[in-house]
Design a protein around this motif. Structure first.
Motif, PDB file in Angstrom:
ATOM      1  N   GLY A 151       0.838  -1.182   0.000  1.00  0.00           N
ATOM      2  CA  GLY A 151       0.000   0.000   0.000  1.00  0.00           C
ATOM      3  C   GLY A 151       0.881   1.243   0.000  1.00  0.00           C
ATOM      4  N   ARG A 152       0.530   2.231  -0.812  1.00  0.00           N
ATOM      5  CA  ARG A 152       1.361   3.439  -0.925  1.00  0.00           C
ATOM      6  C   ARG A 152       0.477   4.670  -0.796  1.00  0.00           C
ATOM      7  N   ARG A 189       5.000  15.781   4.708  1.00  0.00           N
ATOM      8  CA  ARG A 189       5.180  15.317   3.339  1.00  0.00           C
ATOM      9  C   ARG A 189       5.929  13.982   3.358  1.00  0.00           C
ATOM     10  N   GLY A 190       5.716  13.204   2.326  1.00  0.00           N
ATOM     11  CA  GLY A 190       6.398  11.925   2.228  1.00  0.00           C
ATOM     12  C   GLY A 190       5.491  10.866   1.651  1.00  0.00           C
ATOM     13  N   VAL A 191       5.916   9.627   1.770  1.00  0.00           N
ATOM     14  CA  VAL A 191       5.152   8.480   1.280  1.00  0.00           C
ATOM     15  C   VAL A 191       5.148   7.406   2.363  1.00  0.00           C
ATOM     16  N   PHE A 192       3.953   6.904   2.657  1.00  0.00           N
ATOM     17  CA  PHE A 192       3.796   5.863   3.672  1.00  0.00           C
ATOM     18  C   PHE A 192       3.534   4.545   2.961  1.00  0.00           C
ATOM     19  N   LEU A 193       4.323   3.536   3.287  1.00  0.00           N
ATOM     20  CA  LEU A 193       4.280   2.240   2.607  1.00  0.00           C
ATOM     21  C   LEU A 193       3.877   1.151   3.586  1.00  0.00           C
ATOM     22  N   LEU A 194       2.834   0.399   3.216  1.00  0.00           N
ATOM     23  CA  LEU A 194       2.286  -0.635   4.084  1.00  0.00           C
ATOM     24  C   LEU A 194       2.453  -2.013   3.465  1.00  0.00           C
TER      25      LEU A 194
END
Length: 447
Positions: A172-173, A182-187
């Motif tokens: 998941g992105r 700010r940024g990107v969360f990765l699951l």
């Protein structure tokens, strides 16, 4: 019977030894050379098994690798080998006899990749993608008859293309744009809960490569930029720990994160910020520092009512090398100097477990000296919550395993090409071994 067959096949008048030689060579040339690489599609930290079959006993060959970076820059590597007595070449056991490396190196063809036409500009090119991880790095391995020096390689006897992914379609992105974060969360796939992480690089912009691979290994990971990305400041200037506290709360409160304890992984300036988070914020259980400093450097960091001044750089101590690259190792003022005590990060306040990853040939700054000082300081305060791993001949940018050596980088503050230090094989060992240690450390203290 075999004598009769041989006599019938032997051309009239040809000496028996010459016939044997020609027949044997003809049989080898008719063999089909096969190259197998497993897995052909996999994650970038996976070990490849590379094997060639169908060669003649002891036959010399050259294996060549071509890869394209995310910037469409071509990388290449090669190594010379000899097949065993059965005409097989297995890189898990075979010794490279020359080329980009020597010895038994199952992944040498990958970690010895270098930009084609590598000069000053080429040496600064990283193969790893920094942004969205939606395409793999494609690597082609080919087998050629061994060549003489300065003679171009002939046609490939066999070839295989491999895809090296830093991500997975199942991840998941989420791109963060709410508020100031700010940024990107990765699951990872599944319901969780997963151990939570924040990943910080110190050279600006968004770098998802390590965060994506950490998410593939089971960690809910936030790739966190703090300048030079979207509407964040284009240059690093005075920082406020509130921004990083907001990031920590986001990860800790996510419904799929096993909170409230989380970890932070940082490289360079990112390692300093990780130390500061562990020293001033609650619920930081594990910190990985990759060639970080024990003081806050370059720019001030506001931590509530306290401000850590930036440990300055002395520009007069920067020297230009003949190659056009700048040596900045002596430029950072000594963090152990009492005059700069206020810049020191109070690591003794941290309850987190600390893992120091150090390249002993770091030419960006003296990270091995800083880590040793941190260990002494923590011991004097009765702390045993740290591990120090030091790697000979490794430079500043210790990246993911099997990634190419990038000894020169553009400094985000100076805007100059600077020397990162390190030697090819020693740096490769550090990248391979430290990644294993990082995963084990995070599983132990967060899993």
């Amino acid at each position: 019977m075999w004598r009769v067959v041989r006599a019938a096949l032997q051309p009239l008048g040809m000496p028996l030894q010459l016939w044997r030689s020609i027949s044997t060579s003809s049989l080898f040339s008719q063999k089909v050379v096969t190259l197998t690489i497993t897995p052909q599609t996999g994650l970038a930290d996976e070990l490849l098994h590379i094997k060639v079959e169908g060669l003649g006993p002891g036959e010399p060959v050259t294996l060549r690798t071509l890869a394209t970076s995310y910037r469409s820059r071509l990388f290449h590597s090669f190594a010379h080998y000899e097949a065993d007595g059965r005409g097989t070449l297995d890189l898990a056991r075979a010794r490279a006899l020359g080329g980009g490396f020597t010895g038994v190196e199952p992944m040498g063809l990958l970690w010895s990749l270098a930009p084609v036409g590598a000069g000053l500009e080429g040496a600064q090119v990283s193969q790893m993608r920094r942004g969205v991880m939606q395409t793999p790095i494609k690597v082609e391995v080919t087998v050629h008859k061994s060549r003489q020096p300065a003679v171009p390689l002939g046609p490939a006897l066999a070839s295989v293309q491999v895809q090296r992914w830093f991500s997975s379609p199942e991840l998941g992105r989420t791109r963060l744009q709410n508020g100031r974060l700010r940024g990107v969360f990765l699951l990872p796939p599944g319901d969780g809960p997963f151990p939570g992480l924040i990943d910080i690089f110190g050279d600006g912009g968004l770098n998802e490569s390590r965060a994506s691979l950490l998410a593939c290994r089971g960690f809910a990971t936030l790739a966190l930029p703090f300048f030079d990305y979207e509407d964040l400041p284009p240059l690093m200037k005075d920082l406020n720990l509130d921004y990083f506290e907001e990031a920590a709360r986001f990860v800790q409160n996510h419904p799929k994160v096993k909170g409230p304890m989380i970890g932070v992984v940082g490289s360079g300036k990112g390692a300093e910020l990780a130390f500061s988070m562990a020293s001033f914020l609650p619920n930081i259980a594990a910190v990985v520092s990759i060639n970080g400093c024990i003081s806050n450097t370059a720019t001030a960091l506001k931590c509530g009512s306290l401000t850590l001044p930036g440990l300055p750089f002395n520009l007069d101590k920067i020297s230009a090398m003949e190659s056009g690259v700048y040596d900045v190792q002596e430029a950072l003022e000594d963090p152990l100097n009492p005059d700069y005590q206020e810049s020191r990060i109070p690591l003794e306040k941290a309850s987190a477990h600390l893992l120091f990853i150090v390249g002993e040939d770091d030419r960006h700054w003296k990270s091995s000296v800083y880590a040793a000082a941190a260990a002494t300081h923590l011991t004097e305060h009765g702390k045993t919550n740290f591990t120090l791993l030091s790697y000979p001949n490794a430079g500043h940018r210790i990246d993911l395993p099997y990634s190419p050596f990038c000894p020169i980088s553009l400094d985000p503050m100076l805007q100059l090409p600077v020397c990162g230090g390190g030697q090819l094989k020693g740096h490769a060992v550090a990248q391979i071994e430290s990644w294993k240690e990082i995963l084990e450390f995070l599983y132990l203290h967060l899993g």
